[in-house]
Enzyme design. Sequence first.
Site, mmCIF file in Angstrom:
data_model
loop_
_atom_site.group_PDB
_atom_site.id
_atom_site.type_symbol
_atom_site.label_atom_id
_atom_site.label_comp_id
_atom_site.label_asym_id
_atom_site.label_seq_id
_atom_site.Cartn_x
_atom_site.Cartn_y
_atom_site.Cartn_z
ATOM 1 N N ASP A 9 17.938 1.536 28.210
ATOM 2 C CA ASP A 9 17.387 2.367 29.288
ATOM 3 C C ASP A 9 18.369 3.411 29.816
ATOM 4 O OD1 ASP A 9 16.320 -0.275 29.026
ATOM 5 O OD2 ASP A 9 15.166 -0.020 30.848
ATOM 6 N N ASN A 39 14.088 5.169 32.739
ATOM 7 C CA ASN A 39 14.725 5.500 34.024
ATOM 8 C C ASN A 39 15.510 6.799 33.966
ATOM 9 O OD1 ASN A 39 15.320 2.115 33.789
ATOM 10 N ND2 ASN A 39 14.057 2.880 35.459
ATOM 11 N N HIS A 67 7.832 2.183 34.614
ATOM 12 C CA HIS A 67 7.878 3.417 35.395
ATOM 13 C C HIS A 67 7.344 4.612 34.599
ATOM 14 C CE1 HIS A 67 9.904 1.510 38.676
ATOM 15 N NE2 HIS A 67 10.987 1.227 37.974
ATOM 16 N N HIS A 180 14.658 -3.418 30.257
ATOM 17 C CA HIS A 180 14.216 -3.506 31.647
ATOM 18 C C HIS A 180 15.252 -4.078 32.605
ATOM 19 C CE1 HIS A 180 11.654 -3.693 35.168
ATOM 20 N NE2 HIS A 180 11.818 -4.993 35.262
#
Length: 263
Positions: A9, A39, A67, A180
Amino acid sequence: MLRVLFVGDVYGQPGRRVLATHLPTIRSQFDFVIVNGENAAGGFGLHREAADAILKAGGDCITLGNHAWHHKDVFSLMLDEERYPIVRPLNYADPGTPGVGWRTFQVRGADGTQERLTVVNVLGRVFMEAVANPFRAVDELLEREGLGNVFVDMHAEATSEKAALAWHLDGRVAAVIGTHTHVVTADTRILPGGTAFQTDVGFTGPSNSIIGADPEGPIQKFLTERPHRFGVAGGPAELNGVIVQMEGGKALAAERYRYAEEG
């Protein structure tokens, strides 16, 4: 044989910075690079600037997570499939959900031969938002022909759910790598059926942080038990990834990769 790098991420501007400076220096070592951009835009979601930065650095495919819909940009990006190879979570039940949950690429290996690589993104359900069953969603996908080597980005909170999916898919996909939590796990391995697994790849973002955020925000939330704004931390950043070598739908090797900026 394909040599694939999966980058954890990307978190905010520090994550985009370390990706932009380091990935080009190692890009030639890999046949394909998958980057989770969940992110990349200020710590929440993906926008055009972040997507462009990931692709310019050398990413071939961008996966997402819970998200996915944070920025309106993402809707137009998903419509531009040629320019933006984005894979959002597969297991949204609404058939009108924008984008796609998997993509198949023709990838040329170091020996000049081509193999198919299918990138899949799924969301877990334990401690997460309500979505369709990720196990059933991938089972249904695997009924298709011509997927080749299948790489699954399992975006989930619970370690048990990630491990369960990997064991459920063992021998049917080349890799199940978790995202995550932003914390690297030390359980990189090849399962008995030939599937590479790691509970979480970690993240690409500021090292001196609480999973990417400036420590003050999370600390105040825990102290006061009230909502508190989380800002992206500054300082040196790190890049975490997993390298998977695969052929014929199975993993041959898997190893963790980490680079950290000085300072």
